[in-house]
Motif scaffolding. Structure first.
Motif, PDB file in Angstrom:
ATOM      1  N   GLY B 408      -0.926  -6.578 -11.620  1.00  0.00           N
ATOM      2  CA  GLY B 408      -1.974  -6.372 -10.627  1.00  0.00           C
ATOM      3  C   GLY B 408      -2.338  -4.899 -10.568  1.00  0.00           C
ATOM      4  O   GLY B 408      -2.011  -4.131 -11.477  1.00  0.00           O
ATOM      5  N   ALA B 409      -2.992  -4.533  -9.474  1.00  0.00           N
ATOM      6  CA  ALA B 409      -3.384  -3.134  -9.333  1.00  0.00           C
ATOM      7  C   ALA B 409      -2.202  -2.305  -8.825  1.00  0.00           C
ATOM      8  O   ALA B 409      -2.039  -1.136  -9.173  1.00  0.00           O
ATOM      9  CB  ALA B 409      -4.562  -3.009  -8.378  1.00  0.00           C
ATOM     10  N   GLY B 410      -1.347  -2.913  -7.990  1.00  0.00           N
ATOM     11  CA  GLY B 410      -0.227  -2.182  -7.395  1.00  0.00           C
ATOM     12  C   GLY B 410      -0.673  -1.438  -6.155  1.00  0.00           C
ATOM     13  O   GLY B 410      -1.706  -0.772  -6.142  1.00  0.00           O
ATOM     14  N   ARG B 411       0.127  -1.536  -5.101  1.00  0.00           N
ATOM     15  CA  ARG B 411      -0.257  -0.891  -3.838  1.00  0.00           C
ATOM     16  C   ARG B 411       0.031   0.594  -3.884  1.00  0.00           C
ATOM     17  O   ARG B 411       0.952   1.045  -4.552  1.00  0.00           O
ATOM     18  CB  ARG B 411       0.526  -1.499  -2.668  1.00  0.00           C
ATOM     19  CG  ARG B 411       0.096  -2.882  -2.269  1.00  0.00           C
ATOM     20  CD  ARG B 411       0.763  -3.266  -0.962  1.00  0.00           C
ATOM     21  NE  ARG B 411       0.127  -2.617   0.165  1.00  0.00           N
ATOM     22  CZ  ARG B 411      -0.779  -3.193   0.945  1.00  0.00           C
ATOM     23  NH1 ARG B 411      -1.157  -4.433   0.727  1.00  0.00           N
ATOM     24  NH2 ARG B 411      -1.301  -2.542   1.961  1.00  0.00           N
ATOM     25  N   VAL B 412      -0.753   1.377  -3.129  1.00  0.00           N
ATOM     26  CA  VAL B 412      -0.432   2.793  -2.924  1.00  0.00           C
ATOM     27  C   VAL B 412      -0.281   3.102  -1.446  1.00  0.00           C
ATOM     28  O   VAL B 412       0.328   4.088  -1.063  1.00  0.00           O
ATOM     29  CB  VAL B 412      -1.504   3.761  -3.472  1.00  0.00           C
ATOM     30  CG1 VAL B 412      -1.270   4.030  -4.925  1.00  0.00           C
ATOM     31  CG2 VAL B 412      -2.900   3.283  -3.222  1.00  0.00           C
ATOM     32  N   LYS B 413      -0.833   2.264  -0.601  1.00  0.00           N
ATOM     33  CA  LYS B 413      -0.840   2.552   0.831  1.00  0.00           C
ATOM     34  C   LYS B 413      -0.069   1.452   1.544  1.00  0.00           C
ATOM     35  O   LYS B 413      -0.251   0.266   1.235  1.00  0.00           O
ATOM     36  CB  LYS B 413      -2.294   2.555   1.311  1.00  0.00           C
ATOM     37  CG  LYS B 413      -2.572   3.447   2.503  1.00  0.00           C
ATOM     38  CD  LYS B 413      -4.037   3.377   2.863  1.00  0.00           C
ATOM     39  CE  LYS B 413      -4.824   4.609   2.551  1.00  0.00           C
ATOM     40  NZ  LYS B 413      -4.527   5.775   3.330  1.00  0.00           N
ATOM     41  N   SER B 414       0.800   1.833   2.481  1.00  0.00           N
ATOM     42  CA  SER B 414       1.550   0.823   3.216  1.00  0.00           C
ATOM     43  C   SER B 414       0.595   0.041   4.118  1.00  0.00           C
ATOM     44  O   SER B 414      -0.509   0.477   4.411  1.00  0.00           O
ATOM     45  CB  SER B 414       2.630   1.486   4.059  1.00  0.00           C
ATOM     46  OG  SER B 414       2.047   2.065   5.203  1.00  0.00           O
ATOM     47  N   ARG B 415       1.066  -1.127   4.553  1.00  0.00           N
ATOM     48  CA  ARG B 415       0.230  -1.971   5.419  1.00  0.00           C
ATOM     49  C   ARG B 415      -0.038  -1.263   6.743  1.00  0.00           C
ATOM     50  O   ARG B 415      -1.128  -1.348   7.298  1.00  0.00           O
ATOM     51  CB  ARG B 415       0.924  -3.310   5.649  1.00  0.00           C
ATOM     52  CG  ARG B 415       0.935  -4.137   4.394  1.00  0.00           C
ATOM     53  CD  ARG B 415       1.898  -5.307   4.478  1.00  0.00           C
ATOM     54  NE  ARG B 415       2.189  -5.827   3.154  1.00  0.00           N
ATOM     55  CZ  ARG B 415       1.488  -6.768   2.552  1.00  0.00           C
ATOM     56  NH1 ARG B 415       0.462  -7.307   3.157  1.00  0.00           N
ATOM     57  NH2 ARG B 415       1.805  -7.187   1.348  1.00  0.00           N
TER      58      ARG B 415
END
Lengths: 136, 484
Positions: B408-415
């Motif tokens: 996938g893109a992968g997260r950089v920012k927490s929820r």
């Protein structure tokens, strides 16, 4: 200091919990987790569940306790709002949990599981503290 | 957080090594695939520590790998790949994750993207109504008597043989949509209770259904083989094994946290609880994990069936006429026994992929029919505002990454910070400006999954392609997004 605060995690969610006693720590952890699912408790019929557990150590016990509340939510539609933890002793605990049986689908945060990620229950000057991460 | 970049040893522009000397207990080096644009993200995240942690596991072969969509997880990093020796290695539920066989399935279509766009509102409303989402949602599929055991044993085939799919669907699922080693006996009462009414439900979090446009084709031959044509609509489904899989993982970690003490393992993180591959605990987990994986394949098969039904009603034609054929269905949270070459010799290994996709190259014996000559389709969802990609596995992935790439893109920012930094009205406006129609269960889920919370998927795909792990086949752009 608030009994629980959200902890940043890139993909998931965590809470840092403090309590004067282990019983308070466990109750606050439960409140913290339910607040991750829904900041405002959803409506439902009042209900009470008794939870009795034993686990190999405190860290395992607190994870198992929260996992039990997730199970009650997913299978019994029971949203815990008032966890009265009566006793935490070594690897065993008993709690009477007040809450609501949900009336339908709730668009809240779905916690898949309580992780054991870097879990440690530590003694502090004022009691106990721990950080727990959830898989979302 | 230690500055991991001090430890990094750049092997190439797209490949970083974490030497064994970097962290005590590493048995093998770590390798992270990350292009220049992604290295900055690595500095802000503690995921390299998790790569190093994986490298300490007993019996790990050659290296602990991380794909370019790497980000901080629990136990393994997301984007983590590790192969274990069957004889001396361990199997770890933390190397698969709670959502066993979380994965993606892509349906092609003969619907012009313009026609889908013209009906975007109706499609969004109907899909959101027809597909159960949200906490406590259940489906109409009722499992009776021995049905659950059959689902756990057969996976997607159970759904297809019960009127929820086409026979050819199974041919285009990874592993035919079912793992033979499934042991329903290892799926406990609680897992069954949690899964009982959840077959055919989407779930929440990052799970979604998207109607997309095949915006660009980069490789005509592969796109033809996959059934993708520029300007046509496609449907992408992202979901997993629901509560059943989460509980199978939970139960296994509980069993293994005691096994860890018995086998004398010292682990840097309890979430890495594991047991020897060939131990009673290891075999029990593997049998249960395969059964949960089959539940996930059945779930995505049921979801696809619901989607085909919705499309039939919206476009007034049969799913066959609409050409809603399965391109492929991939697992991105799984452990599998596979044969790979190590030091010039073929070895059977237990490959863990957590947030990573299998990417077998052309000619691999496991690839069937229309894929045999072009490589396995790899489906990579991006964020809901930009694009998703279809790639094909390349020979170098077989040589370097146990046949794996990103997921996938992968997260950089927490929820938490996504909720703080974004505003629902603005996110909706921006999505509308990009021509995306969204239906989400709540503002909260919309904000948590806002496009800005993710890495730029182009950079992730760029690293995979430039590192030679895969070739890019097509880019898909969202038209309609359904979120839990």
């Amino acid at each position: 200091m608030a009994p629980y605060v959200n902890v940043e995690h890139t993909a998931d969610a965590g809470i840092h919990v403090t309590g004067g006693t282990l019983e308070e720590l466990f109750a606050d952890a439960a409140r913290g987790m339910m607040s991750v699912i829904s900041e405002v408790p959803p409506e439902g019929w009042p209900e009470t569940h008794v939870v009795e557990l034993s686990s190999p150590d405190l860290e395992s016990l607190i994870v198992d306790w929260l996992a039990e509340l997730l199970y009650l939510l997913e299978v019994k539609n029971f949203f815990a709002t008032d966890p009265r933890v009566e006793k935490v002793d070594g690897g065993a605990m008993r709690a009477v949990v007040g809450g609501a049986r949900l009336r339908g689908v709730v668009h809240a945060t779905e916690i898949k599981a309580v992780t054991h990620h870097m879990i440690s229950v530590d003694r502090t000057m004022n009691g106990f503290e721990t950080t727990i991460y959830f898989d979302l | 957080m230690p500055d991991w970049t001090k430890c990094f040893d750049n092997i190439s522009e797209y490949k970083i090594k974490i030497p064994r000397t970097c962290f005590e207990g590493m048995r093998v080096p770590g390798i992270i695939y990350a292009g220049p644009e992604l290295v900055e993200d690595l500095k802000r995240d503690d995921a390299p520590q998790q790569v190093a942690n994986v490298a300490t596991l007993p019996g790990i072969v050659e290296y602990a790998l991380a794909m370019p969509d790497i980000h901080y997880g629990y136990g393994f990093p997301i984007g983590g790949v590790a192969a274990m020796s069957v004889e001396e290695g361990v199997i770890s539920p933390g190397g698969v994750g709670f959502d066993i066989n979380c994965g993606v399935r892509l349906l092609a279509s003969a619907i012009e993207a313009g026609d889908a766009r013209a009906k975007a509102d109706e499609l969004a409303t109907r899909l959101f109504r027809d597909v159960p989402t949200g906490v406590g949602s259940t489906s109409d599929i009722r499992l009776r008597g021995g049905d659950m055991d059959k689902v756990l044993q057969r996976g997607a085939a159970w759904a297809a043989r019960n009127g929820m799919g086409w026979d050819e669907d199974l041919e285009y699922c990874e592993s035919g949509g079912g793992l033979e080693d499934a042991d329903p006996g290892e799926v406990g009462r609680r897992a069954r209770e949690r899964g009982a009414n959840q077959l055919g439900t989407l779930g929440a979090g990052n799970h979604f259904i998207e109607v997309q446009e095949v915006e660009e084709v980069f490789d005509d031959r592969a796109a033809r083989a996959f059934g993708l044509e520029k300007g046509m609509a496609a449907v992408m489904i992202h979901s997993g094994s629901r509560g059943l899989g989460h509980q199978v993982c939970d139960d296994a970690i509980r069993a293994m946290r005691e096994a860890v003490v018995r086998y004398g393992y010292e682990l840097p993180d309890r979430q890495l609880a594991c047991a020897p591959v060939e131990s009673p605990e290891g075999r029990a987990y593997y049998g249960g994990m395969c059964a949960a994986a089959n539940f996930a394949w059945a779930n995505r098969q049921c979801l696809a069936h619901t989607v085909r039904g919705t499309m039939e009603r919206v476009f007034g034609a049969s799913a066959e006429r609409l050409g809603l054929r399965l391109v492929y269905d991939v697992a991105h949270n799984i452990a599998k026994f596979e044969e790979h070459e190590v030091g010039g010799k073929k070895r059977r290994l237990c490959v863990h992929r957590k947030g990573a996709t299998r990417a077998f190259a052309a000619g691999h014996p496991e690839l069937a029919g229309r894929h045999a000559g072009v490589g396995q389709p790899v489906i990579v969802p991006g964020d809901m505002g930009s694009a998703s990609y279809v790639m094909a596995g390349a020979p170098l992935a077989m040589a370097e990454t146990w046949g794996s790439v990103c997921h996938g893109a992968g997260r950089v920012k927490s929820r938490t910070s996504a909720k703080k930094d974004f505003n629902a009205a603005t996110v909706l406006e921006e999505l509308a400006a990009h021509g995306v129609t969204v239906r989400a269960g709540s503002k909260k889920s919309l904000l948590e999954e806002a496009p800005g919370a993710y890495k730029n998927v182009d950079h992730v795909i760029g690293t995979c392609v430039n590192a030679g792990l895969a070739t890019v086949v097509a880019r898909l752009r969202p038209i309609v997004v359904i979120k839990g």
